[in-house]
Design an enzyme around this catalytic site. Structure first.
Site, PDB file in Angstrom:
ATOM      1  N   GLU A   1      16.707  64.620  29.852  1.00 27.12           N
ATOM      2  CA  GLU A   1      15.622  64.346  30.797  1.00 27.12           C
ATOM      3  C   GLU A   1      15.478  62.868  31.134  1.00 27.12           C
ATOM      4  OE1 GLU A   1      14.772  68.300  28.924  1.00 27.12           O
ATOM      5  OE2 GLU A   1      15.372  66.318  28.170  1.00 27.12           O
TER       6      GLU A   1
ATOM      7  N   HIS B   1       5.805  75.151  25.240  1.00 30.51           N
ATOM      8  CA  HIS B   1       6.045  75.637  26.601  1.00 30.51           C
ATOM      9  C   HIS B   1       4.737  75.896  27.337  1.00 30.51           C
ATOM     10  CE1 HIS B   1       9.865  76.453  24.560  1.00 30.51           C
ATOM     11  NE2 HIS B   1      10.445  76.482  25.757  1.00 30.51           N
TER      12      HIS B   1
ATOM     13  N   LEU C   1      21.538  68.301  29.669  1.00 28.57           N
ATOM     14  CA  LEU C   1      20.216  68.357  29.045  1.00 28.57           C
ATOM     15  C   LEU C   1      19.854  66.955  28.556  1.00 28.57           C
ATOM     16  CD1 LEU C   1      19.116  71.270  26.720  1.00 28.57           C
ATOM     17  CD2 LEU C   1      18.028  69.041  26.717  1.00 28.57           C
TER      18      LEU C   1
ATOM     19  N   ALA D   1       6.918  71.318  31.676  1.00 29.30           N
ATOM     20  CA  ALA D   1       6.247  70.014  31.619  1.00 29.30           C
ATOM     21  C   ALA D   1       6.294  69.437  30.212  1.00 29.30           C
ATOM     22  CB  ALA D   1       4.801  70.160  32.089  1.00 29.30           C
ATOM     23  N   ASP D   2       6.322  70.286  29.211  1.00 28.80           N
ATOM     24  CA  ASP D   2       6.368  69.824  27.817  1.00 28.80           C
ATOM     25  C   ASP D   2       7.552  68.893  27.567  1.00 28.80           C
ATOM     26  OD1 ASP D   2       4.609  72.338  26.307  1.00 28.80           O
ATOM     27  OD2 ASP D   2       5.531  72.702  28.249  1.00 28.80           O
ATOM     28  N   PHE D   3       8.679  69.151  28.262  1.00 34.30           N
ATOM     29  CA  PHE D   3       9.901  68.403  27.988  1.00 34.30           C
ATOM     30  C   PHE D   3       9.890  67.006  28.612  1.00 34.30           C
ATOM     31  CE2 PHE D   3      12.113  72.800  27.960  1.00 34.30           C
ATOM     32  CZ  PHE D   3      11.513  73.102  26.755  1.00 34.30           C
TER      33      PHE D   3
ATOM     34  N   GLN E   1      12.199  71.420  33.214  1.00 32.17           N
ATOM     35  CA  GLN E   1      12.209  72.869  33.027  1.00 32.17           C
ATOM     36  C   GLN E   1      10.831  73.369  32.609  1.00 32.17           C
ATOM     37  OE1 GLN E   1      14.849  74.981  29.981  1.00 32.17           O
ATOM     38  NE2 GLN E   1      16.087  75.026  31.858  1.00 32.17           N
TER      39      GLN E   1
END
Length: 658
Positions: free
Chosen positions: A397, A464, A395, A421-423, A419
């Site tokens: 990015e 999310h 985990l 787009a927010d991340f 996972q």
């Protein structure tokens, strides 16, 4: 200082000495040029040459090095022509970055050197990607990446070490611990006794050495390289040294205690190695003087060559054309066969066909292998292509985007799944600073696609559900696509994979299983940067993308009395203004419709351009319909109120009535 030559011959020691002295003498000349105002800035590595030289000479010539701005010895030890380096430092087009970058912020495929950027730590994960490519090809090569002690405080340092350890990558992480990060001393930077101790937490070997002893550095890196290659595991080396000059020359060193400076002067790596060679009767004073004279003459000759170079007038078209790498010919659909597919099935098929088409394509993301991804887009690909090519990631990015760039350097293609787009905010730096700028800076492509499951409508709440395409719309060097139909989802994803530039591929989660349509068979691409008129009309133009295209089409079907033309952008960057302008000139009225929040959205840019270029054709002000300027709420009632489609009819009626 004790020097352990081991099996090195006299000739090898002299060769190493020449490589050690050469960057020192170049630097001394650069400091003169700086005082003469013939260069604008200089980051000095005086006193640290043993690390760059010893480490570079310990590697094979085709093994990649990712240096920093005090590592002149890396560039000179790879025998880069001095006149081109001088041209680089003077900002001339004969340098390695056409005058677009400073000092050592450039790379060279020919010399297997990757160009740094100012954001510390960002190179470490790129090294992971290069090493992953080396491991997959079973090349028997290692990768060396530099970090300062200050850079070890960056999150990217920890992400990169973790990835290298988990994936068993042949990377040598080399820390130049020179005492200060600009003026911040090590005691204010970290609390561990030795930075090499951090290796323990990542399950890798780590050790501390004297960074001013060129033979100790050479042997340590040589042994680390042998271990990395034979065991396919990373190593962390901490080199203790000292920065004898300021962070850059304007900074000075007044914050350094005088006694500390004097202590390190006695450990000067060039002087110490010179004394050793004289003491061992390997070189005489006359020999050393002769080498110095040879080098001095070579420096002056190379400078005279650079003085003959001229600075051409800047050309706007040249600069714009070098933002993106040229696109290769794109595959086109053959025949008229098509089958009905869901949006998610079209994306899956594009990935599967691309994996078959390109054996060098790697998929990466959290839970994308056995689990198939949280939305099951990659389900079944792991069984077909294996876990080397369909890779679950830790985990982290930012590091994984850096890995993707490293793979691209080695000729691979990479598709990274966020996972949600927010991340992507966790990888923002790598995308906008490394991926987007690298081709413009030194001609290195970044064949990376980042898949971005996006959008609201599923009660995912603030983290999310975001539409964050506008974050990247302002960044030259990126491409952004946002399909609305299964046919476009497949064709645009294939185009993104074929494109040698970084592409953000937004896929709306609410469309995955709700939208179906005919999808042509085979491996085809839809050109990036071309919008499509999906409904002809005369009363007004509605420009939309993603889910908003379906909202507009649904509204048009419910209101056949409104003769509106609907343009699906499909690509956001580059933006197809020609299609928009043709439609606006035809209808005279424009409404821009997107799910993203209103302020600062892509609609604002389109409105500005249309006003600037089509003002005389407009019969009404350009209007926009976007979501509320709030975070995306969780409750379905609040989310429905938030979304742009709750306001579309009122804004459209206002436009038509104007």
């Amino acid at each position: 200082m004790y020097f352990d030559r081991r099996q090195l011959s006299d000739d090898e020691l002299v060769h190493l000495f020449r490589h050690l002295l050469w960057p020192r003498m170049i630097e001394e000349k650069m400091l003169v040029l700086l005082r003469q105002n013939k260069i604008s800035k200089w980051f000095s590595g005086i006193g640290q040459e043993a690390i760059a030289v010893g480490a570079t000479r310990a590697l094979e010539a085709d093994e990649w090095i990712l240096p920093l701005h005090r590592n002149l010895g890396v560039f000179t030890a790879r025998d880069m022509p001095l006149h081109r380096l001088f041209a680089q430092w003077k900002g001339l087009p004969q340098g390695y970055s056409k005058g677009r970058e400073r000092s050592f912020h450039f790379g060279s495929q020919e010399h297997h050197i990757f160009g740094m950027i100012s954001h510390l730590g960002s190179q470490l994960s790129v090294a992971d990607g290069i090493a992953l490519a080396q491991k997959l090809s079973r090349s028997g090569k290692a990768t060396l990446v530099f970090s300062g002690e200050g850079g070890t405080s960056e999150g990217e340092f920890h992400e990169a070490l973790n990835v290298a350890s988990v994936w068993d990558l042949p990377v040598i992480f080399l820390i130049e611990n020179n005492g200060y990060a600009i003026s911040t001393p090590v005691q204010e930077q970290y609390r561990c006794r030795n930075l090499a101790d951090r290796a323990i937490g990542y399950g890798m070997q780590g050790f501390t050495i004297d960074g001013n002893n060129v033979l100790e550095v050479y042997h340590a890196v040589r042994e680390a390289r042998r271990y990395c290659v034979s065991e396919n595991k990373p190593v962390l080396i901490e080199c203790l040294t000292f920065r004898m000059r300021g962070h850059e020359e304007a900074s000075g060193t007044r914050y350094v205690p005088p006694e500390l400076m004097e202590a390190w002067k006695k450990k000067d790596p060039v002087e110490q190695f010179t004394h050793y060679l004289i003491r061992e009767n390997i070189l005489s004073l006359d020999d050393i003087q002769a080498i110095r004279q040879e080098f001095q003459q070579q420096i002056e000759n190379e400078l005279r060559l650079v003085q003959s170079y001229h600075q051409p007038a800047p050309d706007v078209q040249t600069e714009l054309s070098d933002v993106y790498a040229p696109e290769p010919p794109m595959p086109v659909a053959i025949g008229g066969t098509a089958s009905e597919k869901k949006f998610i099935e079209a994306i899956h098929e594009a990935l599967e066909l691309a994996m078959e088409e390109h054996s060098e394509l790697i998929l990466m993301g959290q839970d994308i292998a056995e689990y198939g991804g949280v939305f099951k887009v990659t389900e079944g690909l792991w069984e077909k292509f294996g876990k080397e090519r369909v890779r679950n990631t830790p985990l982290c990015e930012s590091a994984i985007v850096g890995v993707a760039l490293g793979l691209s350097v080695m000729g691979h293609k990479a598709v990274v799944e966020m996972q949600y787009a927010d991340f992507v905010s966790c990888a923002f730096h790598q995308i906008v600073n490394n991926l987007a700028k690298i081709y413009y800076r030194w001609g290195q492509n970044a064949n990376v696609v980042i898949r971005m499951p996006t959008g609201a409508g599923l009660s995912g709440g603030p983290f999310h559900s975001q539409s964050n395409e506008a974050w990247f719309f302002h960044v030259p060097g990126l491409k952004i696509v946002y399909p609305a139909t299964p046919e476009d989802a497949k064709g645009l994803l294939i185009a993104a994979i074929e494109d040698p530039n970084p592409v953000l591929y937004f896929e709306h989660k609410a469309l995955y299983r709700r939208v179906s349509g005919p999808v042509p068979e085979g491996y085809y691409a839809i050109p990036i940067g071309e919008a499509r008129v999906v409904a002809e009309g005369e009363a007004c133009t509605v420009v939309a993308y993603g889910a908003a295209v379906h909202w507009a089409l649904e509204y048009a079907a419910q209101h056949p009395e409104i003769d509106m033309e609907i343009v699906d952008l499909r690509s956001l960057l580059p933006l197809d203004m020609a299609t928009i302008e043709r439609s606006v000139k035809k209808t005279g009225k424009l409404l821009i419709y997107h799910e993203d929040t209103l302020t600062g959205g892509i609609g604002a840019e389109i409105a500005a351009r249309v006003t600037e270029h089509c003002f005389s054709y407009l019969d009404a002000p350009v209007m926009r319909c976007g979501s509320l300027d709030t975070p995306v709420p969780f409750s379905s009632a609040l989310e429905k109120q938030f979304l742009a489609n709750s306001r579309f009819e009122a804004i459209l009626r206002k436009l038509l009535a104007y």
